[in-house]
Design a protein around this motif. Structure first.
Motif, PDB file in Angstrom:
ATOM      1  N   VAL A 178     -42.156 -48.783  47.354  1.00 12.04           N
ATOM      2  CA  VAL A 178     -42.006 -49.411  48.677  1.00 12.04           C
ATOM      3  C   VAL A 178     -41.963 -50.928  48.548  1.00 12.04           C
ATOM      4  CG1 VAL A 178     -43.095 -47.478  49.887  1.00 12.04           C
ATOM      5  CG2 VAL A 178     -44.500 -49.379  49.063  1.00 12.04           C
ATOM      6  N   ASN A 218     -38.641 -52.202  49.092  1.00 15.76           N
ATOM      7  CA  ASN A 218     -38.085 -51.771  50.380  1.00 15.76           C
ATOM      8  C   ASN A 218     -37.300 -50.477  50.242  1.00 15.76           C
ATOM      9  OD1 ASN A 218     -39.093 -54.021  51.876  1.00 15.76           O
ATOM     10  ND2 ASN A 218     -37.415 -55.280  51.084  1.00 15.76           N
ATOM     11  N   PRO A 239     -37.780 -46.167  50.210  1.00 12.02           N
ATOM     12  CA  PRO A 239     -38.726 -45.111  50.561  1.00 12.02           C
ATOM     13  C   PRO A 239     -39.142 -44.323  49.320  1.00 12.02           C
ATOM     14  CG  PRO A 239     -36.500 -44.440  51.122  1.00 12.02           C
ATOM     15  CD  PRO A 239     -36.414 -45.872  50.678  1.00 12.02           C
TER      16      PRO A 239
END
Length: 304
Positions: A175, A178, A180
């Motif tokens: 994360v 950025n 998932p």
């Protein structure tokens, strides 16, 4: 005055002063056998005139002020990196890029690059993986190369690297890029060019990737990314034949440190008390035990 008599005179004067005037200020070796906690052996050196001249511009001992702590540093095209450990038996140095992504911490990075003239290569079991690459714009995934890339038939991504990408993307730290958790491996590329390509460069801005990871001694049977050994390993060679120089071995065995002098980078053995000779430091022991004999005095570099 001949060179030999001048050398004898210089040495005799030094030790005569020691006995007559009492202990002199300690004269240390210009080339040291350690930097911080790391032992330093050929071909590396702690400063100018130390080690092998081929490595002088790339590896040196630096002092961090104001703490005064020494650390051995590799200077590369992409920046300076602390050398954590040297495996002299296998001729490998290990460095840590503070911007490298690992299973526990992922962050943007600009990549890693060596100077094309640097006397290093990457061990075969080192794996580089580019993370968070643009699926549509990154040149590692398509043939729309710009001026920074030469189009050829060699793929930039290892097609068998899918499991590596899947495992690194399974780390919660992903994360930080950025992305998932369990992101598709399609934005990851196990970089395949040997030694990062002909320019020894992995520029993530040009490659349009967010970060990279590097795994040392990678074992394809170990798919738990939390157990991988992260960092960068660089292999070095002594020469074309990769043979440890006998003159340097004799120098080190006599408590000397290998170095070089003059415009032709001639071999020099840096001895205790600040004396540098063309052979080894055994003459000092001979001096203390038997006195000075002209046939025991090697060539001494006096700096004149």
């Amino acid at each position: 005055m001949t060179f030999l008599s001048s050398s004898v005179f210089n040495l005799t004067l030094f030790f005569f002063s020691f006995f007559i005037a009492g202990p002199l200020p300690v004269l240390s070796q210009a080339c040291k056998s350690s930097c911080g906690d790391l032992p330093i052996r050929y071909p590396f050196g702690t400063g100018p005139g130390c080690g092998d001249p081929r490595f002088q511009n790339f590896v040196t001992c630096k002092c961090d002020s104001p703490q005064g702590r020494e650390r051995l540093v590799l200077t590369a095209a992409s920046g300076s990196y602390t050398i954590q450990w040297i495996d002299y038996g296998n001729h490998i140095i290990y460095i840590q890029d503070p911007t490298i992504s690992t299973c526990s911490c992922m962050q943007p990075s600009r990549g890693f690059a060596l100077d094309w003239s640097a006397p290093f290569s990457f061990p075969e079991n080192t794996v580089f993986a580019l993370l968070g690459c643009s699926v549509t714009a990154s040149p590692v995934f398509n043939n729309s190369f710009n001026n920074n890339f030469k189009k050829n038939n060699a793929p930039l991504c290892d097609v068998s690297g899918g499991p590596i990408c899947s495992q690194i993307y399974a780390c919660p730290a992903v994360v930080g890029l950025n992305l998932p958790l369990y992101s598709p491996a399609s934005s990851c590329c196990v970089y395949s060019p040997v030694d990062l390509g002909p320019s020894f460069d992995m520029d993530l801005k040009k490659l349009q990737c967010e970060s990279y990871t590097a795994v040392i001694d990678f074992d394809y049977r170990q798919l738990d990314a939390a157990k991988w050994k992260y960092g960068i390993a660089l292999k070095y060679r002594f020469s074309v034949n990769n043979v440890y120089p006998l003159s340097c071995l004799q120098c080190e065995n006599s408590n000397g440190v290998c170095g070089y002098v003059g415009s032709y980078n001639s071999f020099a053995c840096n001895c205790p008390f600040g004396v540098t000779t063309s052979t080894d430091c055994s003459f000092q022991e001979s001096f203390w035990s038997h006195g000075v004999k002209s046939n025991n005095i090697p060539r001494v570099f006096t700096g004149k």
